[in-house]
Write a protein that holds these residues in place. Structure first.
Motif, mmCIF file in Angstrom:
data_model
loop_
_atom_site.group_PDB
_atom_site.id
_atom_site.type_symbol
_atom_site.label_atom_id
_atom_site.label_comp_id
_atom_site.label_asym_id
_atom_site.label_seq_id
_atom_site.Cartn_x
_atom_site.Cartn_y
_atom_site.Cartn_z
ATOM 1 N N THR A 65 0.511 -1.195 0.127
ATOM 2 C CA THR A 65 0.187 -0.147 0.203
ATOM 3 C C THR A 65 0.692 1.288 -0.015
ATOM 4 O OG1 THR A 65 -0.301 0.109 2.016
ATOM 5 C CG2 THR A 65 -2.106 -1.603 1.209
ATOM 6 N N ARG A 66 2.481 1.109 -0.332
ATOM 7 C CA ARG A 66 2.392 2.322 -0.231
ATOM 8 C C ARG A 66 2.943 2.971 -1.570
ATOM 9 N NH1 ARG A 66 8.945 0.858 1.464
ATOM 10 N NH2 ARG A 66 9.253 3.757 1.684
ATOM 11 N N ASP A 67 2.626 4.753 -1.677
ATOM 12 C CA ASP A 67 1.723 4.938 -2.451
ATOM 13 C C ASP A 67 2.871 6.398 -2.626
ATOM 14 O OD1 ASP A 67 1.044 5.829 -4.566
ATOM 15 O OD2 ASP A 67 -0.642 6.958 -4.343
ATOM 16 N N PRO A 68 3.842 6.285 -3.205
ATOM 17 C CA PRO A 68 4.370 6.111 -4.375
ATOM 18 C C PRO A 68 5.478 4.416 -3.879
ATOM 19 C CG PRO A 68 5.635 7.790 -4.356
ATOM 20 C CD PRO A 68 4.531 8.671 -3.531
ATOM 21 N N SER A 69 5.204 3.722 -4.976
ATOM 22 C CA SER A 69 6.115 1.940 -4.647
ATOM 23 C C SER A 69 7.448 2.760 -4.788
ATOM 24 C CB SER A 69 6.243 1.450 -4.831
ATOM 25 O OG SER A 69 7.112 0.895 -5.806
ATOM 26 N N PRO A 70 8.669 2.609 -3.735
ATOM 27 C CA PRO A 70 10.415 3.569 -4.367
ATOM 28 C C PRO A 70 10.416 2.820 -5.276
ATOM 29 C CG PRO A 70 9.853 3.133 -1.749
ATOM 30 C CD PRO A 70 8.475 2.578 -2.717
ATOM 31 N N VAL A 71 10.064 1.552 -5.614
ATOM 32 C CA VAL A 71 10.689 0.754 -6.768
ATOM 33 C C VAL A 71 9.992 0.918 -7.740
ATOM 34 C CG1 VAL A 71 10.992 -1.561 -7.968
ATOM 35 C CG2 VAL A 71 11.511 -1.577 -4.897
ATOM 36 N N VAL A 72 8.800 1.615 -8.021
ATOM 37 C CA VAL A 72 8.264 1.651 -8.542
ATOM 38 C C VAL A 72 8.397 4.058 -9.495
ATOM 39 C CG1 VAL A 72 5.809 3.062 -9.866
ATOM 40 C CG2 VAL A 72 6.260 0.464 -8.899
ATOM 41 N N MET A 73 8.876 4.253 -8.556
ATOM 42 C CA MET A 73 9.456 5.382 -8.602
ATOM 43 C C MET A 73 10.631 5.320 -9.560
ATOM 44 S SD MET A 73 8.814 8.010 -5.306
ATOM 45 C CE MET A 73 9.842 9.367 -5.573
ATOM 46 N N LEU A 74 12.095 4.746 -9.594
ATOM 47 C CA LEU A 74 12.715 4.828 -9.246
ATOM 48 C C LEU A 74 13.148 3.915 -10.464
ATOM 49 C CD1 LEU A 74 14.600 3.125 -5.876
ATOM 50 C CD2 LEU A 74 14.953 6.013 -7.579
ATOM 51 N N SER A 75 12.104 3.447 -11.189
ATOM 52 C CA SER A 75 11.989 2.265 -12.303
ATOM 53 C C SER A 75 11.602 3.179 -13.883
ATOM 54 C CB SER A 75 11.856 1.191 -11.832
ATOM 55 O OG SER A 75 10.247 1.189 -11.874
ATOM 56 N N GLN A 76 11.317 4.602 -13.303
ATOM 57 C CA GLN A 76 9.968 4.618 -14.478
ATOM 58 C C GLN A 76 10.550 5.202 -16.000
ATOM 59 O OE1 GLN A 76 6.905 5.737 -14.606
ATOM 60 N NE2 GLN A 76 7.127 4.552 -12.387
ATOM 61 N N PRO A 77 10.158 5.804 -16.682
ATOM 62 C CA PRO A 77 11.488 6.070 -18.291
ATOM 63 C C PRO A 77 11.834 7.572 -17.483
ATOM 64 C CG PRO A 77 8.992 5.518 -18.474
ATOM 65 C CD PRO A 77 9.338 5.840 -17.284
ATOM 66 N N GLY A 78 12.880 7.733 -18.736
ATOM 67 C CA GLY A 78 13.536 9.215 -18.273
ATOM 68 C C GLY A 78 14.395 9.018 -17.094
ATOM 69 N N PRO A 79 15.103 10.735 -17.203
ATOM 70 C CA PRO A 79 15.892 10.689 -16.639
ATOM 71 C C PRO A 79 15.947 10.223 -15.448
ATOM 72 C CG PRO A 79 15.177 13.239 -17.065
ATOM 73 C CD PRO A 79 14.313 12.203 -17.917
ATOM 74 N N ALA A 80 17.295 9.777 -14.777
ATOM 75 C CA ALA A 80 17.305 8.548 -13.196
ATOM 76 C C ALA A 80 17.479 9.453 -12.152
ATOM 77 C CB ALA A 80 18.233 7.355 -14.397
ATOM 78 N N LEU A 81 18.502 9.944 -12.441
ATOM 79 C CA LEU A 81 19.647 11.524 -11.238
ATOM 80 C C LEU A 81 17.929 12.131 -10.307
ATOM 81 C CD1 LEU A 81 21.922 10.704 -10.046
ATOM 82 C CD2 LEU A 81 22.646 12.458 -10.803
ATOM 83 N N PRO A 82 17.008 12.476 -11.161
ATOM 84 C CA PRO A 82 15.719 13.520 -10.451
ATOM 85 C C PRO A 82 14.663 12.203 -9.716
ATOM 86 C CG PRO A 82 16.202 14.058 -12.639
ATOM 87 C CD PRO A 82 16.940 12.890 -12.670
#
Length: 193
Positions: A65-82
């Motif tokens: 139920t964590r929203d947003p999921s840290p894993v999902v946050m980090l795996s989005q396309p686009g710039p990674a460092l932000p």
């Protein structure tokens, strides 16, 4: 004929999570759970098993139920460092807003149950490994996209950030000091420059 459940297991599991999160495992008795959930002891055992099994299910619920999921946050396309910076900022601000100072249920489980509880140890390790892996992947992507210097070790940086984020959650359980948390986060983010 089998009796139908007179309660919603998902609602009961969420209520159990809240109670464990607030009090911890040891300070939460089965009687507390029965009273808080409004479910008979036999129904509680039949649906969730013993207290320890319910605790593990509550921890799973916490992650789901964590929203947003840290894993999902980090795996989005686009710039990674932000995304990595955003995760550090999210943990910092969530910790500051945690008026009840409950902290992270996973950090709490590690602090209360380890060493000594193999099932919780495996659960905590799996969670932290997933976050470390997501951070490592994001930092590798950041290198590939030219956002992070090639001389940096993505895995070592990810491990630092994992330990920092878990420590941040623990420190946030103490007396409120937003400046302490924000200053620490700002320093942690300098390693990404």
């Amino acid at each position: 004929m089998a009796r139908t459940k007179e309660f919603d297991p998902e609602t009961a599991l969420q209520a159990a999570l809240e109670l464990f999160w607030e009090r911890g495992y040891e300070a939460t008795s089965m009687s507390d759970l029965v009273d808080h959930l409004g479910i008979g002891r036999a129904s509680l055992y039949a649906t969730f098993g013993n207290k320890h099994e319910l605790y593990l299910k509550a921890l799973e619920r916490y992650l789901e139920t964590r929203d947003p999921s840290p894993v999902v946050m980090l795996s989005q396309p686009g710039p990674a460092l932000p995304a990595v910076r955003g995760l550090v900022e999210l943990y910092t601000e969530d910790s500051i807003r945690d008026q009840r100072r409950r902290g992270c249920a996973i950090v709490n489980a590690a602090g209360e149950m380890l060493p000594g509880d193999e099932k919780v140890a495996r659960f905590v390790d799996a969670n932290w490994t997933a976050l470390e892996t997501a951070l490592t992947s994001a930092l590798i992507r950041a290198q590939a996209q030219g956002e992070l210097s090639r001389d940096r070790d993505p895995r070592a940086l990810a491990r630092f950030l994992l330990v920092f984020l878990q420590g941040l959650r623990l420190v946030a359980k103490g007396p409120p000091d937003p400046a302490r948390l924000r200053d620490a986060a700002a320093q942690a983010l300098t390693i990404l420059n």
